[in-house]
Design an enzyme around this catalytic site. Structure first.
Site, PDB file in Angstrom:
ATOM      1  N   ASP A 359       0.817  -1.219   0.000  1.00 44.44           N
ATOM      2  CA  ASP A 359       0.000   0.000   0.000  1.00 44.44           C
ATOM      3  C   ASP A 359       0.848   1.265   0.000  1.00 44.44           C
ATOM      4  OD1 ASP A 359       0.983  -0.295   2.544  1.00 44.44           O
ATOM      5  OD2 ASP A 359      -0.772   0.526   3.528  1.00 44.44           O
ATOM      6  N   LYS A 360       2.164   1.115   0.128  1.00 47.03           N
ATOM      7  CA  LYS A 360       3.033   2.296   0.145  1.00 47.03           C
ATOM      8  C   LYS A 360       4.195   2.061  -0.809  1.00 47.03           C
ATOM      9  CE  LYS A 360       2.062   3.504   4.946  1.00 47.03           C
ATOM     10  NZ  LYS A 360       2.640   3.671   6.290  1.00 47.03           N
TER      11      LYS A 360
END
Length: 424
Positions: A359-360
């Site tokens: 997610d990053k």
């Protein structure tokens, strides 16, 4: 009083980790010593079997075999008898009980034949080899736990030992154990934040990768929370302490790792459940084998040999050696690639992973921004880079460092800039 309580709590937690580490080190040293002795005593027993492959007959006299196998069986293998007896008293069966039964049967039959003078039917090497192999598995398991304890110590090291606080209008440096909730901590650029808190004054960028995995520092200003152990960037900040000691985020992570250490792998828990049924079944089969062969052939010596074979074959050598080895190898390879596996259950379930979603984007980078491209309207790329580097020369921001690194690699002379002011 509150400060003293927190200091005592911190000292107790540090002492707990130190005690765990000392205990793990002592256990590993003892197991290493026992394994080496077991291997030294077992090797002469196993060597004749290897020699037969090359037509060599190195068979040792029966009493020498007995002298080598006895300490392996009853001294170095005493742990299996203790654990097996504990399981029997609890009305259950486990892997240690199977090891004790199988090796005792092989040892007992060999002693029986030795006393009768039948020196060609001795199986001391089988019992000794099984005990030594299982001890190797236990040693590998202890070594993996010792490495995890070292990981806990590494997590502890992320927290500074001292903190700078504002008390009575002046800055004082105190031990981390004296820090209290509500204290105002002064954190200078490049220092680690001593405890969890909220910024009361100042702006900065904080490297919180120890918690988030995000390698790029994140902007933090007044009212934002910061995590103990994170690295302060370019700004001086004043932080109000919100949590200390065992209540901090870092301490909770350490507790998670400690709890994970104590858990068994699912396959090991399954074996414990199966053993409760498997052990009595194996004993029943061995008794049936003894009676069947004895009543059918009348050769009770041969019947006893077959019954012992059932017990020895039931010894879970593969599980006792393979499971700890697989766990140790898996966690070791993962650690070398920057992946921390917190327990054996996570490793065992990893084979079911089909897709990994990040997610990053920062998690997938090296955390060191680089200046990828710069275009000058007048075509003077070196001049543009020199001016940009001059503006950034007084900043510790990661993107400023990227510009300065580019100027250094391009061998551009950086001039000094006047009246530079950093605007958050």
């Amino acid at each position: 009083a509150g400060g003293a309580a927190h200091a005592a709590g911190d000292a107790a937690h540090a002492g707990h980790v130190d005690a765990r580490e000392a205990q793990a080190q002592a256990a590993l040293s003892r197991q290493t010593r026992h394994l080496l002795i077991a291997a030294a005593l077992t090797l002469p027993l196993v060597a004749p079997m290897i020699g037969l492959l090359f037509g060599q007959h190195w068979m040792l006299p029966g009493w020498v075999q007995f002298a080598l196998a006895t300490p392996v069986q009853f001294w170095l293998g005493a742990r299996f008898y203790r654990a097996g007896w504990a399981a029997l008293r609890a009305g259950s069966g486990n892997m240690d009980l199977l090891v004790a039964l199988g090796t005792s049967a092989g040892y007992g039959l060999s002693l029986y034949h030795l006393l009768r003078g039948e020196t060609m039917a001795l199986y001391f090497e089988t019992s000794a080899a099984i005990v030594t192999l299982i001890l190797l598995g236990k040693w590998l398991e202890a070594r993996a736990k010792r490495q995890t304890t070292a990981a806990i110590r590494a997590l502890q090291a992320l927290r500074p030992s001292r903190a700078r606080v504002l008390r009575d209008g002046a800055e004082r440096e105190i031990a981390i154990g004296e820090l209290r909730v509500g204290d105002l901590m002064v954190v200078l650029p490049g220092e680690r934040i001593p405890a969890d808190g909220r910024i009361r004054d100042g702006r900065t960028h904080a490297d919180e990768s120890l918690i988030t995995g995000e390698s790029l520092p994140v902007a933090r200003g007044e009212g934002d929370k910061v995590t103990g152990g994170a690295v302060n960037g370019e700004g001086r900040i004043v932080v109000e302490t919100l949590a200390v000691g065992a209540e901090s985020a870092l301490a909770r992570i350490i507790r998670l790792v400690e709890d994970a250490q104590a858990k068994k792998a699912p396959i090991q828990r399954l074996v414990d459940r199966v053993s409760a049924v498997f052990v009595p079944v194996v004993i029943a089969l061995a008794v049936l084998t003894l009676l069947g062969w004895g009543l059918y052939s009348g050769d009770w010596s041969q019947a006893l040999l077959h019954a012992v074979a059932v017990l020895v074959i039931a010894c879970p050598c593969a599980l006792g050696l393979a499971t700890p080895t697989a766990i140790m190898a898996g966690t070791g390879v993962a650690a070398r690639h920057g992946i921390l596996i917190k327990d054996a259950e996570a490793l065992e379930k990893a084979h079911r992973i089909g897709i990994v979603a990040f997610d990053k984007t920062g998690t997938l980078t090296e955390g060191r921004p680089v200046l990828a491209q710069w275009i000058a309207g007048d075509g003077d790329r070196a001049g543009l880079l020199a001016r940009a580097a001059a503006l950034q020369s007084g900043s510790e921001h990661p993107l400023a460092q990227a510009v300065l690194n580019a100027a250094a690699s391009e061998r551009v002379a950086v001039a000094s800039a006047a009246q530079v002011r950093a605007v958050p």
